[in-house]
Structures are given as C-alpha cells and as structure tokens.
Design an enzyme around this catalytic site. Structure first.
Site, PDB file in Angstrom:
ATOM      1  N   ARG A  29      -3.396  -9.882   5.224  1.00 28.35           N
ATOM      2  CA  ARG A  29      -3.832  -9.983   3.820  1.00 28.35           C
ATOM      3  C   ARG A  29      -2.682  -9.483   2.954  1.00 28.35           C
ATOM      4  O   ARG A  29      -2.313  -8.304   3.037  1.00 28.35           O
ATOM      5  CB  ARG A  29      -5.089  -9.133   3.628  1.00 28.35           C
ATOM      6  CG  ARG A  29      -5.678  -9.187   2.226  1.00 28.35           C
ATOM      7  CD  ARG A  29      -6.919  -8.303   2.145  1.00 28.35           C
ATOM      8  NE  ARG A  29      -7.515  -8.340   0.818  1.00 28.35           N
ATOM      9  CZ  ARG A  29      -7.095  -7.606  -0.208  1.00 28.35           C
ATOM     10  NH1 ARG A  29      -6.100  -6.763  -0.062  1.00 28.35           N
ATOM     11  NH2 ARG A  29      -7.684  -7.707  -1.382  1.00 28.35           N
ATOM     12  N   LYS A  38       0.823  -1.226   0.000  1.00 30.79           N
ATOM     13  CA  LYS A  38       0.000   0.000   0.000  1.00 30.79           C
ATOM     14  C   LYS A  38       0.850   1.265   0.000  1.00 30.79           C
ATOM     15  O   LYS A  38       2.024   1.244   0.353  1.00 30.79           O
ATOM     16  CB  LYS A  38      -0.955  -0.034   1.200  1.00 30.79           C
ATOM     17  CG  LYS A  38      -2.099  -1.011   0.930  1.00 30.79           C
ATOM     18  CD  LYS A  38      -3.226  -0.913   1.913  1.00 30.79           C
ATOM     19  CE  LYS A  38      -4.337  -1.872   1.482  1.00 30.79           C
ATOM     20  NZ  LYS A  38      -5.324  -2.094   2.522  1.00 30.79           N
TER      21      LYS A  38
HETATM   22  N1  HH2 Z   1      -7.386  -3.850   0.974  1.00 31.32           N
HETATM   23  C1  HH2 Z   1      -7.747  -3.912  -0.324  1.00 31.32           C
HETATM   24  C2  HH2 Z   1      -8.834  -4.676  -0.728  1.00 31.32           C
HETATM   25  N2  HH2 Z   1      -9.531  -5.406   0.167  1.00 31.32           N
HETATM   26  N3  HH2 Z   1      -9.871  -6.145   2.381  1.00 31.32           N
HETATM   27  C3  HH2 Z   1      -9.529  -6.109   3.678  1.00 31.32           C
HETATM   28  N4  HH2 Z   1     -10.200  -6.833   4.578  1.00 31.32           N
HETATM   29  N5  HH2 Z   1      -8.478  -5.345   4.119  1.00 31.32           N
HETATM   30  C4  HH2 Z   1      -7.735  -4.580   3.267  1.00 31.32           C
HETATM   31  O1  HH2 Z   1      -6.801  -3.882   3.733  1.00 31.32           O
HETATM   32  C5  HH2 Z   1      -8.080  -4.578   1.888  1.00 31.32           C
HETATM   33  C6  HH2 Z   1      -9.174  -5.394   1.470  1.00 31.32           C
HETATM   34  C7  HH2 Z   1      -6.966  -3.119  -1.338  1.00 31.32           C
HETATM   35  O2  HH2 Z   1      -5.917  -3.864  -1.854  1.00 31.32           O
HETATM   36  P1  HH2 Z   1      -5.935  -4.671  -3.242  1.00 31.32           P
HETATM   37  O3  HH2 Z   1      -6.999  -5.711  -3.242  1.00 31.32           O
HETATM   38  O4  HH2 Z   1      -4.576  -5.182  -3.498  1.00 31.32           O
HETATM   39  O5  HH2 Z   1      -6.232  -3.561  -4.332  1.00 31.32           O
HETATM   40  P2  HH2 Z   1      -7.527  -3.162  -5.169  1.00 31.32           P
HETATM   41  O6  HH2 Z   1      -8.568  -2.699  -4.214  1.00 31.32           O
HETATM   42  O7  HH2 Z   1      -7.032  -2.076  -6.095  1.00 31.32           O
HETATM   43  O8  HH2 Z   1      -7.995  -4.378  -5.915  1.00 31.32           O
END
Ligand code: HH2
Length: 280
Positions: free
Chosen positions: A259, A225
């Site tokens: 995660r 992040k």
């Molecule tokens: N962060 C993201 C998405 N889902 N769920 C939980 N529980 N906690 C988190 O910190 C979290 C999450 C964002 O990360 P990512 O899935 O890699 O990116 P994107 O939202 O662009 O798909």
C-alpha cells in the site's frame, strides 16, 4: 494465489500495488489535497486515481478518515460524504477499488456502490463489520492495530509482537470463517505504525513470512510512515526513496500487496524485484 473480491479476481502470482487515495483534510502525508474552500473536488480525485492506474496501480484504496496517531474520529455521515461519491465515480476506471473504513455502515454503502475490497484498520473487531462482510462477496483486509489512533503510540507493549499479531490473525480468520466469509476473500496486514515502536515494526518486517496464517496473502503499508522518517531522518515529503526501498524489501520478504502513495517509484522498485525472480 488469488484474492476473490466481488466481481473481480486479483491474481497475486505477482506483487500488486495498492495506491493510497485519501479524501481527508488531515491525513499525515497527503491530507487536504483534493479540498478547495473545504469542499471536495471530485473531478480532481478521479483524475488522481486515473493517474495512479496509468502509473501502475492495481488497486485504489479510498480513505475518508485519517488514522494517524492522535487523529480525531469522524462521524459516519462525514466519512460517507467524503468516500461514497468517490467510490461511485471510480466505477468507470475499470480497476479494483478498496474502501479504507472501520465503520460497518460506510462499508455497507460502499459495497452497494461497487467497491471490491473493504480495508479495515481495526481488523473486523466490530461484529457489525463481520456481518457486513459476510453478507457480501468483497475482499477483506484484516489489519492489526493496538488500541485506537488516539492512544496507540503512547507506549505500545507486547510480550512478543510477532506471535501476538499472528494470534490475532488466527482469531480473526477463525471468526470470519465461522461467519461464512471464504478464506479466498481475506488478506492480512500487520499494521505498521499502528501501536508499534520502531523495534516492533522492524521485527514484523524481518519476520513477515511467519505472520502468514492459513496461507493467506499479506499486505504491507510502510509508505512515508514515521518508521522511515526515524531511519532516514527525513520529513514526510522526502520519504519517496525510503518508501520504494521498503516496498521492495517487503515484497522480498513475502508481501503480496504493498500500500503506497508513490506508485511510479514503487513500480520501478518492484520491477527490479520481479526481474530477479525472472518475471517480466
Ligand atoms: N495505513 C494507513 C491507513 N490505512 N490500511 C492498511 N491495510 N495498512 C496500512 O498500513 C494502512 C492502512 C495510514 O496511512 P495513510 O492512509 O497514508 O494516512 P492517514 O491514516 O493519516 O490517512
């Protein structure tokens, strides 16, 4: 500590790795990797999930809508078309499958196809999501987000970020229990980067344990992040070391599930934490 998630029971006596499997064209760090000529290649998704399990993932978190700052929302149909075939195909992997969605319709369909956890970045603020969860026996992750992905990083403000998020958890846990969702099915996540400045994120990580409401498990997602980019001056693709260190520090501060995108690096980092705790 255990998480009851449908047919599975997740032992949280040791920290668990939730691997991110985004089947989106536009996620901030891993978007588009499974698409060829705009078509999702299911066999590549399944291979990637199997590799994550082999590398030490305990949970696979399937996402079909990017929630990065400024991301455009997708329709129920579009999100369903991305994630539902994946949920179905991962059934053979014999691992815990989580569905990262805030849409009750998508969650309901995913539960029918066998997902074990609903991971809601909007923390069950939609009453429809509470209903869907209550009618099922899956695990639920209640994440905190301030505002929506379109606006959340504009100028996030809190009186006290830690107490406000704790209050949010208390309120959502109460709502769940009123709806008949057993606390054994709940996990809490402060939502790093979701309507938070660097200072907010650091305060939440520093005081992670004080966010634990009703003794529930804590999930932390710091992987790749922008907070880590700001601290290390590294681009998204270069945040592997920072992400593994952050996961280890989160576990040291009380996280029960991390995660992550980089499962192997995280597994190494957590092995060191476990050795210090005298756990094999
Ligand atoms: N962060 C993201 C998405 N889902 N769920 C939980 N529980 N906690 C988190 O910190 C979290 C999450 C964002 O990360 P990512 O899935 O890699 O990116 P994107 O939202 O662009 O798909």
């Amino acid at each position: 500590m255990q998480l009851h998630c449908g047919a599975r029971l997740l032992d949280l006596g040791r920290p668990r790795i939730m691997a991110v499997l985004n089947v989106t064209p536009d996620s901030f760090s891993d978007g588009g990797q499974f698409f060829a000529e705009r078509r999702l290649e299911l066999s590549r998704v399944v291979d990637a999930a199997a590799a994550m399990v082999a590398a030490g993932a305990d949970i696979i978190d399937v996402g079909g809508e990017s929630t990065r700052p400024g991301a455009e929302p997708v329709s129920v149909n579009e999100e369903s078309a991305r994630v539902l075939p994946v949920i179905e195909a991962l059934g053979d992997l014999n691992t815990t499958i989580s569905l990262d969605t805030s849409k009750p319709e998508v969650a309901q369909a995913g539960i029918r196809l066998g997902c074990h956890i609903v991971n809601d970045v909007r923390g069950l603020q939609d009453p429809g999501m509470v209903l869907v969860a209550a009618e099922s026996d899956v695990g639920v992750c209640i994440m905190h987000m301030l505002g929506s992905p379109q606006s959340m990083q504009a100028s996030p403000r809190y009186g006290n970020v830690v107490t406000e998020i704790r209050d949010f958890f208390q309120c959502q846990v109460h709502t769940c229990m009123q709806a008949g969702i057993a606390p054994e099915r709940l996990m809490l996540d402060p939502g790093f980067g979701f309507g938070k400045t660097l200072e907010h994120n650091l305060a939440l990580l520093r005081e992670l344990e004080s966010l634990r409401v009703a003794g529930l498990p804590l999930l932390v997602g710091l992987s790749r992040k922008s907070m880590l980019g700001a601290l290390t001056d590294r681009e998204v693709g270069e945040r592997r070391v920072a992400s593994a260190v952050a996961a280890a520090l989160a576990v040291e501060r009380g996280a029960n599930v991390v995660r992550v995108h980089d499962v192997d690096a995280t597994r190494d980092a957590l092995r060191i934490v476990l050795a210090l705790r005298n756990v094999q």
